[in-house]
Design an enzyme around this catalytic site. Structure first.
Site, PDB file in Angstrom:
ATOM      1  N   CYS A 115      -6.385   4.235  -1.073  1.00 20.73           N
ATOM      2  CA  CYS A 115      -5.404   5.203  -1.596  1.00 20.73           C
ATOM      3  C   CYS A 115      -4.806   4.710  -2.906  1.00 20.73           C
ATOM      4  CB  CYS A 115      -4.266   5.415  -0.599  1.00 20.73           C
ATOM      5  SG  CYS A 115      -4.792   6.081   0.971  1.00 20.73           S
ATOM      6  N   THR A 116      -4.512   3.426  -2.993  1.00 18.79           N
ATOM      7  CA  THR A 116      -3.890   2.888  -4.213  1.00 18.79           C
ATOM      8  C   THR A 116      -4.832   3.056  -5.400  1.00 18.79           C
ATOM      9  OG1 THR A 116      -2.660   1.336  -2.857  1.00 18.79           O
ATOM     10  CG2 THR A 116      -2.806   0.822  -5.211  1.00 18.79           C
TER      11      THR A 116
END
Ligand code: BEZ
Length: 226
Positions: free
Chosen positions: A44-45
């Site tokens: 996600c990052t």
């Protein structure tokens, strides 16, 4: 669950930049809503950082972006510092909102949940959904990726370019099309009309069926509607 062509719900949500009502937030722009299982997770990052880097492209195309993750605004605000660091940017204000959805009410109503990914209490998290919404608030694309596969945002830009082109002209874009490549005349356009419009630029591909349905033309450049 929202289907292609449906009006996207006008939901209200708290985000990292304050409360929004979705239709007011979108205004007359195209929009991309993309969801994430969890804050402070590695894939996600990288995705949120990639969207930061691609923002000039999204702005060029008149597209607003908004994320959603199953955590609180406080958690998002703290995670944003990691995202900026990973993206290699130092802006004061993070350039797009992230929706809070700890209760999963929104993720559930939008059909984003992935039963194979759950939090520590066993409650399903959001999958990696991507929704493209047009300026008429209609949903134009929906893709669900599994949690373990990060999205290709260049592909999402490619789809926006195709949608904007094919909304303005009676053409369609073939497999692996990229901006500037030849496109195809839509099947609904009668042959006489295609010949009149494109003249010697119309290239009909010979096929064993003898059916002249594969009609290539250069990509129209002007953006006005046909
Ligand atoms: C991630 O974003 O890295 C991730 C989230 C949930 C499951 C697997 C990976």
């Amino acid at each position: 669950m929202v289907l292609l062509g449906d009006t996207f719900p006008n939901f209200t949500a708290e985000t990292s930049t304050g409360k929004i009502k979705f239709h007011d937030w979108l205004g007359n722009s195209w929009g991309i809503l993309f969801s994430h299982p969890n804050d402070f997770t590695p894939v996600c990052t990288t995705e949120l950082a990639r969207v930061v880097q691609l923002l000039p492209e999204f702005q060029r195309l008149g597209v607003k972006v908004i994320g959603l993750s199953c955590n609180s605004v406080a958690s998002h605000l703290s995670w944003i510092e990691d995202i900026k660091s990973y993206a290699g940017v130092s802006m004061e204000k993070f350039p797009y909102p992230i929706i809070e959805d700890e209760s999963r009410v929104l993720a559930t109503s939008l059909g984003m949940l992935d039963p194979s990914e759950a939090d520590k209490d066993g409650i399903p998290l959001a999958a990696r959904a991507v929704f493209i919404i047009d300026p008429n608030m209609k949903m134009r694309l929906s893709i669900l990726y599994p949690a373990t596969t990060g999205r290709n945002f260049d592909e999402i830009i490619r789809v926006i370019e195709s949608l904007q082109l094919t909304d303005a002209h009676l053409v369609a874009t073939p497999a692996d099309w990229k901006k500037g490549d030849d496109v195809m005349v839509q099947p609904s356009v009668p042959m006489e009309e295609a010949k009149k419009k494109y003249g010697n630029k119309l290239r009909i591909i010979d096929l064993p069926s003898g059916n002249p349905y594969l009609r290539m033309v250069p990509q129209p450049i002007e953006t006005s509607s046909e």
